[in-house]
Enzyme design. Structure first.
Site, PDB file in Angstrom:
ATOM      1  N   GLU A 162      31.361  32.442  47.800  1.00 30.26           N
ATOM      2  CA  GLU A 162      32.552  33.282  47.918  1.00 30.26           C
ATOM      3  C   GLU A 162      33.193  33.198  49.300  1.00 30.26           C
ATOM      4  O   GLU A 162      34.409  32.989  49.429  1.00 30.26           O
ATOM      5  CB  GLU A 162      32.187  34.737  47.610  1.00 30.26           C
ATOM      6  CG  GLU A 162      33.330  35.718  47.813  1.00 30.26           C
ATOM      7  CD  GLU A 162      32.899  37.154  47.693  1.00 30.26           C
ATOM      8  OE1 GLU A 162      33.722  38.041  47.997  1.00 30.26           O
ATOM      9  OE2 GLU A 162      31.729  37.402  47.318  1.00 30.26           O
ATOM     10  N   THR A 165      37.295  45.873  47.382  1.00 28.37           N
ATOM     11  CA  THR A 165      36.663  47.143  47.035  1.00 28.37           C
ATOM     12  C   THR A 165      36.041  47.758  48.283  1.00 28.37           C
ATOM     13  O   THR A 165      36.174  48.951  48.550  1.00 28.37           O
ATOM     14  CB  THR A 165      35.585  46.927  45.960  1.00 28.37           C
ATOM     15  OG1 THR A 165      36.170  46.250  44.845  1.00 28.37           O
ATOM     16  CG2 THR A 165      35.016  48.249  45.485  1.00 28.37           C
ATOM     17  N   GLY A 191      39.314  49.357  49.234  1.00 27.54           N
ATOM     18  CA  GLY A 191      40.112  49.747  48.075  1.00 27.54           C
ATOM     19  C   GLY A 191      39.384  50.695  47.135  1.00 27.54           C
ATOM     20  O   GLY A 191      40.005  51.565  46.508  1.00 27.54           O
ATOM     21  N   GLY A 192      38.075  50.547  47.025  1.00 28.82           N
ATOM     22  CA  GLY A 192      37.299  51.470  46.205  1.00 28.82           C
ATOM     23  C   GLY A 192      37.348  52.881  46.752  1.00 28.82           C
ATOM     24  O   GLY A 192      37.427  53.863  45.997  1.00 28.82           O
ATOM     25  N   TYR A 231      46.313  52.867  40.486  1.00 25.85           N
ATOM     26  CA  TYR A 231      46.648  52.256  41.777  1.00 25.85           C
ATOM     27  C   TYR A 231      48.158  52.243  42.015  1.00 25.85           C
ATOM     28  O   TYR A 231      48.628  52.587  43.110  1.00 25.85           O
ATOM     29  CB  TYR A 231      46.092  50.839  41.834  1.00 25.85           C
ATOM     30  CG  TYR A 231      46.446  50.087  43.096  1.00 25.85           C
ATOM     31  CD1 TYR A 231      45.735  50.290  44.279  1.00 25.85           C
ATOM     32  CD2 TYR A 231      47.498  49.174  43.120  1.00 25.85           C
ATOM     33  CE1 TYR A 231      46.060  49.607  45.440  1.00 25.85           C
ATOM     34  CE2 TYR A 231      47.837  48.487  44.280  1.00 25.85           C
ATOM     35  CZ  TYR A 231      47.110  48.712  45.429  1.00 25.85           C
ATOM     36  OH  TYR A 231      47.444  48.036  46.578  1.00 25.85           O
ATOM     37  N   SER A 255      42.996  42.540  47.889  1.00 21.53           N
ATOM     38  CA  SER A 255      43.752  43.160  46.807  1.00 21.53           C
ATOM     39  C   SER A 255      44.273  44.543  47.170  1.00 21.53           C
ATOM     40  O   SER A 255      45.215  45.039  46.542  1.00 21.53           O
ATOM     41  CB  SER A 255      42.871  43.254  45.556  1.00 21.53           C
ATOM     42  OG  SER A 255      41.667  43.954  45.839  1.00 21.53           O
TER      43      SER A 255
END
Length: 211
Positions: A15, A44, A66-67, A82, A169
């Site tokens: 990743e 996240t 983001g989480g 969101y 994101s």
């Protein structure tokens, strides 16, 4: 599991390797591509990397990302979508929720910028009267943005770097988060670069890895 379902071999790509490769590819499209930089991936959670011309390595991160944005927004306001969060947050006033340095030094000159947050959510006392949903959402975004920026700036200082590239994101359509991160990075003395289409870095890097 996926490999069994497809009944064919799958190429596994690391990743972080793919993400860094994708970021370098996208940076070539910018006018001010840095040679060395801190890479902060706000998904996240948040992962922080050092990227150099011939190497890259992860130095750490934080569970704030983001989480956190989605979870705290839902707990505080019951807004869980969101798109609704990023639409409503810019209408909010953070000063109703967050304690700023200017609040502490009201009536006198503060020793540091009065716009700095002294305490996230620290301006809520015995009552939340007058605080509306957008105010909470704006402060949640402020908490996330300031946290990931602080971690990133410290990493940059530790490694003698001045540019921080932000991807992930959590920035999709999220102008409020972009502003918090950009403004706070500059205030802390570093140069922010919020990479356009940065959320696709991993996918781009994976494709480049199979050429």
């Amino acid at each position: 599991m996926l490999q069994k379902l497809l009944q064919q071999s799958i190429l596994k790509i690391a990743e972080f390797e793919a993400t860094c490769k994708g970021v370098v590819y996208l940076l070539r499209e910018t006018e001010d591509m840095p040679q060395e930089f801190v890479l902060t991936n706000v998904g996240t959670g948040t992962s922080v990397h050092i990227v150099k011309p011939d190497s890259h390595f992860r130095i750490g991160g934080t569970g704030v990302g983001g989480g956190t944005l989605l979870g705290l927004s839902r707990l505080l306001t019951e807004v869980s979508d969101y798109d609704d969060i990023v639409r409503l947050a810019p209408q909010g006033v953070r000063d109703r929720v967050d304690l700023k340095v200017s609040h502490i030094y009201e009536g006198s000159e503060p020793p540091i910028s009065g716009d700095l947050t002294a305490s996230n959510f620290g301006n809520i006392t015995g009552t939340s009267s007058g605080i509306e949903t957008p105010d909470y959402l704006a402060s949640v975004i402020g908490l996330v943005g300031e946290t990931v920026t602080t971690v990133s700036v410290h990493a940059a200082m530790q490694h003698g770097l001045s540019t921080i590239v932000y991807i992930g994101s959590s920035f999709i359509g999220n102008e409020a988060l972009e502003k918090v991160v950009a403004d706070y990075t500059i205030l802390r003395g570093a140069h922010p670069l919020i990479l356009k289409n940065g959320e696709y870095s991993g996918a781009i890097g994976a494709l480049l890895s199979i050429e």
